[in-house]
Design an enzyme around this catalytic site. Structure first.
Site: not given
Ligand SMILES: *[C@@H]1O[C@H](CO)[C@@H](O)[C@H](O)[C@H]1NC(C)=O
Ligand SMILES: *[C@@H]1O[C@H](CO)[C@@H](O)[C@H](O)[C@H]1NC(C)=O
Ligand SMILES: *[C@@H]1O[C@H](CO)[C@@H](O)[C@H](O)[C@H]1NC(C)=O
Ligand SMILES: *[C@@H]1O[C@H](CO)[C@@H](O)[C@H](O)[C@H]1NC(C)=O
Ligand SMILES: *[C@@H]1O[C@H](CO)[C@@H](O)[C@H](O)[C@H]1NC(C)=O
Ligand SMILES: *[C@@H]1O[C@H](CO)[C@@H](O)[C@H](O)[C@H]1NC(C)=O
Ligand SMILES: *[C@@H]1O[C@H](CO)[C@@H](O)[C@H](O)[C@H]1NC(C)=O
Ligand SMILES: *[C@@H]1O[C@H](CO)[C@@H](O)[C@H](O)[C@H]1NC(C)=O
Length: 758
Positions: A214, A538, A160
């Site tokens: 994220h 996601s 990530d």
């Protein structure tokens, strides 16, 4: 007290921009990376080069020897002594090969070297940008969390954007040290603790800092620890407790993306390290567009991971609701779809005539609601890029063509003095409302159907008529029905790369997910928050990663396929109103959008029966689908050859879902189930099929007397006599019911007339 989990959609702002492209149609091999290391050349680009394993005497763990072998491929390519610097990543675990920046001439030279297998240019891949534990039935001090020790002792790896390691979700109070088998470490200046046990960077700046958000969001979703009094912008349960799906699991973070994006060579390097370090489950909230399996680094790396017992969980993509839009479709990965949760950030539009429409917004301004405002809508200039009228003090109605309202429209309304704004959803997004935090302009996002009614009111009568509206903010509403529904952006089957295999596999919460966020990454015009609300497959992915860790904790010896089967066959087909799960348009959702169903963690740890698969089965599938050359690439670290394998079609693969052609002649598939429940258990088949479909199971009773005993049965599917020959799709289910009714092992059956079997 409302209890909810914080599930990250870690990239609010960037996602706003990226969401449009991620949710839309991004050319996947867009711009090459702007920093390419040494050897810049106008036409050079980064290639992933697969090569034979090094000469036989090289020890598997001798990384320097591997690297020298990889560098040797560059010696004659004109790079000379620079070859050392030019190997950007050297892969030794998930595949044999390296990444380097090469010109066409250099590539030609490399490909003439003995041992060369294949090179492909790397592509840029996308991040697939959290109330979720409570909604999924996870409650502290009991149930499956207690039974699985909150996933304690398992290790989840994340590919990530890095992590905010100081976030309260990642403290290690009371956690045991990692298991002795763990080989990973934290790259300075990050210091590992018992929660965060690995952190490494594979991108340009070589730090593990999450400057996007994220990674922190996905990590918190899968395995964040309990944090009390959590809210984002005062929303999200009024100070509830946040936690990830497996709060007891250890975390290892592999930074493979930064604000510039994600590149496949870095992603593979992260995967290579994660498998070597010894993660149990790998969470991949990234992906590119559909690619043949032998040209897809995630599929190739995941195959090697699976041969080493590491389950790879991947986002299915944000390109819905169009069909055949999936990413990460290999049968050996767990492909995740996104659904809604039962929480709404309510911002209802009340018109002058008293009608109310339930919109949503993260900006909640209770004072706003005490007044009514003139309502402005311009049929010609409805995208709110500019205004040809004085809109000071008005509530403006704007259309959107994007999944989230464009920042430019918000700024235009704000700059023109608008008091508030009502955004009408993109029509094909139906009931899916993706909220994002902007600045503080009071707003409401409504469905296209409600939007049409609001426009009708605004345009009624004469232009001098008074039309008024206000927005009633009611913060966070939970228990919203129906939920879950499939999120409009969630990518759909049928699978292009894995024809014959039903994809996606499973659905988890991915719409408007609240989870951890780095305070340094601003949310909305310059605001900071340590939690944020983000959407995407996601966000759905780490929910499943966390559940997989819980299952792994209880069943450490299970294959990746068994864990996957357990999660799929115990999932729910119904929503919280007791009806079949629906899609964004409130139609019954196809298995092509929802997969086997919506994850039910408590049941996944005790499935009764599993559909198992091994590396040889997957290899046989590759042989049948793509042939020997492809097998050599995908299974490069094994000795498998098609000659010694049984080629197997997608339909015959022992998958926990059944996909067959829809036709009048009977089509038979075999499946084998393994008893992982009580030694003595009997099961009866229950078929649910629509009118146009005939499904038979033989035998329809299975009797087990031992644990791990296997039984094979045949499912025969045909179009029912008199069924319309124009019908494209018929969907049913096969459930094995244990006689004590403790276990229901459910598989979707999809019959599709477009499916050709080669
Ligand atoms: C939690 O599990 C332990 C054993 O692991 C058991 O003794 C205890 O009763 C369980 N607690 C709850 C609330 O279920
Ligand atoms: C990245 O930083 C780590 C720790 O500071 C160092 O060991 C490693 O060599 C660096 N990697 C690169 C490619 O510069
Ligand atoms: C716009 O309308 C507001 C309030 O009605 C008024 O105060 C303002 O002067 C107007 N602006 C222009 C440019 O006409
Ligand atoms: C517009 O609103 C004002 C104040 O509410 C009212 O006095 C007037 O009659 C309304 N005009 C029309 C055309 O409805
Ligand atoms: C606000 O939500 C509560 C439930 O959370 C509901 O009872 C109430 O009617 C709502 N108010 C409005 C104005 O929608
Ligand atoms: C490949 O085959 C050789 C010889 O049969 C065997 O020694 C080796 O363990 C095999 N390697 C793998 C990865 O299966
Ligand atoms: C399915 O199993 C039956 C009975 O064992 C066998 O005869 C048949 O060949 C199998 N079909 C396939 C496609 O493997
Ligand atoms: C399963 O079925 C067999 C045959 O009908 C029966 O003898 C046996 O007792 C059953 N076992 C269980 C656990 O019900």
């Amino acid at each position: 007290m409302a209890r909810f989990t914080i599930l990250p959609l870690p990239y609010a702002l960037i996602l706003v921009a990226a969401a449009c492209s991620v949710l839309g149609y991004v050319p996947y091999d867009a711009a090459p990376r702007s920093t390419g290391g040494a050897g810049h050349h106008a036409s050079a680009r980064t290639y992933i080069v697969l090569v034979e394993p090094p000469p036989a005497h090289t020890h598997e763990d001798d990384e320097a020897a591997h690297r020298r072998w990889h560098e040797s491929f560059l010696l004659s390519s004109g790079a000379g002594a620079g070859s050392r610097r030019r190997v950007r990543h050297s892969y030794t675990s998930v595949l044999s090969g390296f990444a380097a920046r090469l010109t066409d001439d250099e590539l030609a030279a490399v490909s003439r070297r003995p041992g060369f297998v294949r090179a492909f240019p790397e592509r840029r891949v996308q991040l697939m940008t959290t109330r979720s534990p409570g909604f999924l039935g996870l409650t502290p001090d009991g149930g499956v969390w207690n039974a699985t020790g909150y996933g304690e002792g398992t290790i989840i790896g994340f590919l990530d954007t890095g992590i905010d390691e100081k976030h309260p979700s990642f403290h290690d109070d009371g956690m045991p040290p990692p298991p002795p088998r763990w080989k990973g470490a934290c790259q300075p200046p990050v210091r590992c603790n018992n929660k965060l046990i690995g952190a490494a960077s594979f991108v340009g700046d070589n730090t593990t800092t999450d400057d996007v958000g994220h990674g922190t969001h996905t990590t918190g979703t899968a395995a964040g620890r309990f944090v009390e009094g959590v809210s984002a912008f005062g929303l999200g349960g009024g100070g509830g407790t946040a936690a990830g799906m497996a709060p007891g699991a250890h975390l290892a973070v592999y930074k493979v993306c930064d604000a510039q994006g994600c590149f496949e060579s870095d992603l593979l390097a992260g995967m290579d390290a994660a498998v070597k370090d010894g993660v149990d489950v790998l969470s991949v909230s990234l992906g590119g567009i559909s690619t043949p399996l032998d040209k897809d680094p995630i599929a190739i790396g995941a195959f090697a991971a699976v041969t080493k017992g590491v389950l790879v969980v991947c986002a299915g993509g944000n390109s819905g609701p169009l069909p055949s839009t999936l990413s990460n479709e290999a049968p050996w990965v767990l492909t995740v779809a996104a659904g809604s949760v039962d929480r709404s950030f309510r911002a209802s539009v009340r018109l002058g005539d008293g009608e109310m429409f339930e919109g949503e917004s993260l900006v909640q301004d209770k004072d706003f609601s005490s007044k009514v405002y003139p309502l402005y809508y311009s049929n010609g200039l409805n995208y709110c890029d500019y205004f040809d009228a004085n809109i000071t003090g008005m509530v403006v109605v704007c259309d959107t063509e994007t999944p989230v309202p464009p920042m430019s429209s918000i700024e235009a309304v704000s700059n023109a003095g608008g008091a508030g704004v009502v955004f009408i959803n993109e029509p094909d997004f139906g009931y899916t409302i993706v909220v994002e935090k902007y600045d503080n302009l009071p707003m409401s996002q409504v469905t296209a159907v409600d939007g049409t009614k609001i426009m009708g009111y605004a345009m009624k009568g004469t232009s001098t008529s008074n039309h008024t509206a206000t927005i009633v903010f009611n913060s966070t509403v939970v228990g919203v029905k129906p939920s879950p529904i499939v999120a409009a952006f969630s990518s759909r089957g049928p699978s292009v790369a894995s024809p014959g295999v039903l994809k996606p596999d499973i659905m988890a919460p991915g719409l408007n997910i609240l989870a951890a966020w780095p305070s340094e990454v601003p949310v909305g015009a310059p605001q900071s928050s340590s939690f944020n609300v983000v959407s995407g497959t996601s966000m759905a992915t780490p929910h499943i990663t966390g559940v997989a860790a819980l299952v792994k904790k209880v069943h450490p010896d299970w294959s990746t396929a068994a864990i996957k089967s357990a999660i799929m066959t115990t999932s729910s087909a119904v929503d919280n109103a007791g009806n079949q799960i629906m899609d964004e348009e409130h139609r019954k959702a196809s298995f092509y959008s929802v997969g086997a169903g919506h994850v039910v963690p408590a049941k996944a740890v005790d499935p009764g029966l599993v559909y198992d698969l091994g590396v040889h089965d997957y290899a046989g599938y590759i042989c049948r689908l793509l042939g020997e050359a492809a097998l050599k690439i995908i299974a490069i670290n094994t000795n498998l050859t098609c000659a010694e394998l049984e080629p197997v079609t997608g339909a015959q693969l022992n998958y926990p879902a059944i996909l067959v052609p829809l036709r009048a002649e009977a089509f038979a598939v075999n499946r084998t189930v393994t008893n992982v429940g009580p030694a003595r258990s009997n099961y009866t088949a229950k078929i649910e099929a629509p009118k146009g479909l005939t499904v038979k199971v033989e035998p329809a009773e299975l009797e087990f007397t031992k644990v791990n005993e296997r039984k094979t049965f045949t499912v025969t599917v045909s179009a029912a006599a008199g069924a319309s020959s124009e019908q494209e799709l018929a969907e049913g289910t096969l459930s094995w019911l244990s006689h004590d009714l403790d276990h229901v092992v459910r598989s979707p059956i999809v019959a599709d007339s477009r499916l050709t079997l080669s």
